[in-house]
Design an enzyme around this catalytic site. Structure first.
Site, PDB file in Angstrom:
ATOM      1  N   ASP A  88       0.832  -1.211   0.000  1.00  0.00           N
ATOM      2  CA  ASP A  88       0.000   0.000   0.000  1.00  0.00           C
ATOM      3  C   ASP A  88       0.862   1.254   0.000  1.00  0.00           C
ATOM      4  OD1 ASP A  88      -2.753  -0.114  -0.201  1.00  0.00           O
ATOM      5  OD2 ASP A  88      -3.060  -0.555   1.933  1.00  0.00           O
ATOM      6  N   GLU A 186     -14.148  -1.717  -2.003  1.00  0.00           N
ATOM      7  CA  GLU A 186     -14.381  -1.817  -0.555  1.00  0.00           C
ATOM      8  C   GLU A 186     -15.735  -1.227  -0.180  1.00  0.00           C
ATOM      9  OE1 GLU A 186     -11.174  -0.733   2.066  1.00  0.00           O
ATOM     10  OE2 GLU A 186     -12.445  -0.924   3.845  1.00  0.00           O
TER      11      GLU A 186
HETATM   12  O1  KIV Z   1      -4.985  -1.618   4.180  1.00  0.00           O
HETATM   13  C1  KIV Z   1      -5.587  -2.672   3.897  1.00  0.00           C
HETATM   14  O2  KIV Z   1      -5.459  -3.704   4.573  1.00  0.00           O
HETATM   15  C2  KIV Z   1      -6.452  -2.648   2.718  1.00  0.00           C
HETATM   16  C3  KIV Z   1      -7.404  -3.793   2.543  1.00  0.00           C
HETATM   17  C4  KIV Z   1      -8.454  -3.755   3.565  1.00  0.00           C
HETATM   18  C5  KIV Z   1      -7.938  -3.851   1.168  1.00  0.00           C
HETATM   19  O3  KIV Z   1      -6.406  -1.740   1.969  1.00  0.00           O
END
Ligand code: KIV
Length: 276
Positions: A88, A186
């Protein structure tokens, strides 16, 4: 597999090619041991910025830094031999524009060895996604509820009901057109998620978006019952490890206090007789 390995066994084009076939199985992980467990059963291991809440005790994902993502990303890449790691991009590391996004995405990829990043946003992030994919950064997009925008959305609400549905549809179309290799949906109503899944040619990965997506993702600490501060409706608990850990720690504390632990088998005998 390590940050120096030339090519991983599963890469973004392989994930993209899974559209419409066997569902993609995705879980988060933040450490090497959990990444090893996830690796044995999943297609993708996501180093989510949820790490801020479930591991670091932050109130939201907004306080997550590049350094945190790199540290946890390295640990996960070490543990994932076959599942594809995705990292991320944290809040504030990509929203300024394509150049900032490229600089930070390249850092996440080169310092961790992960072959792809994920970022939140639809139409307004399309230019950035196109810039990144044209320069060797595979992007998993994330639309619907985007937790980094919790303050502008007004909470962790379902996104895409009534007239909002066409906006989410347009976001999904925009990230596909920009070159994303897959998209997380989401907290999107299940009928809308099914429509998006039917129309898009890239896989949709649902979290609180119903069963008709091309895959599913959950936060591993949620589904194992380790993170219990709150429980969204879309989380199914597959284990109660938090409860098991609480019982184990209580038993340990009681045995230390009663001197039942350590027993002889946990201790080392003296070689010479002990002087009295
Ligand atoms: O940060 C995370 O774990 C996510 C998932 C919930 C898709 O973005």
């Amino acid at each position: 597999m390590s940050a120096t390995s030339p090519v991983r066994p599963v890469l973004p084009p392989d994930i993209r090619a899974r559209k419409g076939s066997e569902p993609l199985v995705v879980l988060t992980a933040y450490s090497t041991p959990v990444a090893r467990l996830v690796d044995a059963h999943c297609d993708i291991v996501l180093v989510g910025d949820s790490v801020g809440m479930v591991i670091h005790g932050l109130p939201s994902t907004l306080g997550v830094t590049m350094e945190m993502m790199i540290l946890h990303g390295k640990a996960v890449v070490r543990g994932a031999q076959k599942a594809m790691p995705v990292i991320d991009m944290p809040f504030g590391s990509y929203e300024e524009g394509p150049q900032q996004a490229f600089r930070n995405a390249a850092r996440l990829m080169s310092e961790t060895g992960a072959p792809a990043v994920k970022l939140e946003g639809g139409q307004h992030m399309a230019e950035t996604i196109a810039f990144l994919t044209a320069r060797g950064v595979p992007v998993m997009a994330h639309v619907g509820l985007t937790p980094q925008s919790v303050n502008t959305l007004g909470g962790y609400k379902v996104v895409g009901r009534a007239e909002e549905a066409e906006k989410v549809m347009a976001d999904a179309r925009a990230v596909e057109a920009a070159g994303a290799f897959s998209v997380v949906l989401e907290k999107v109503p299940e009928g809308l998620a099914a429509r998006i899944t039917q129309e898009l040619t890239i896989p949709t990965i649902g979290i609180g978006a119903g069963v008709r997506c091309d895959g599913q993702v959950l936060v591993v600490d949620d589904m194992l019952g380790l993170f219990t501060e709150f429980r969204p409706k879309f989380v199914k608990r597959y284990a109660e490890l938090g409860k098991a850990a609480d019982e184990a720690i209580a038993a340990y504390a009681a045995e230390v206090r009663s001197r039942a632990f350590p027993a002889a088998e946990h201790s080392f005998p003296d070689v010479l007789p002990v002087k009295k």
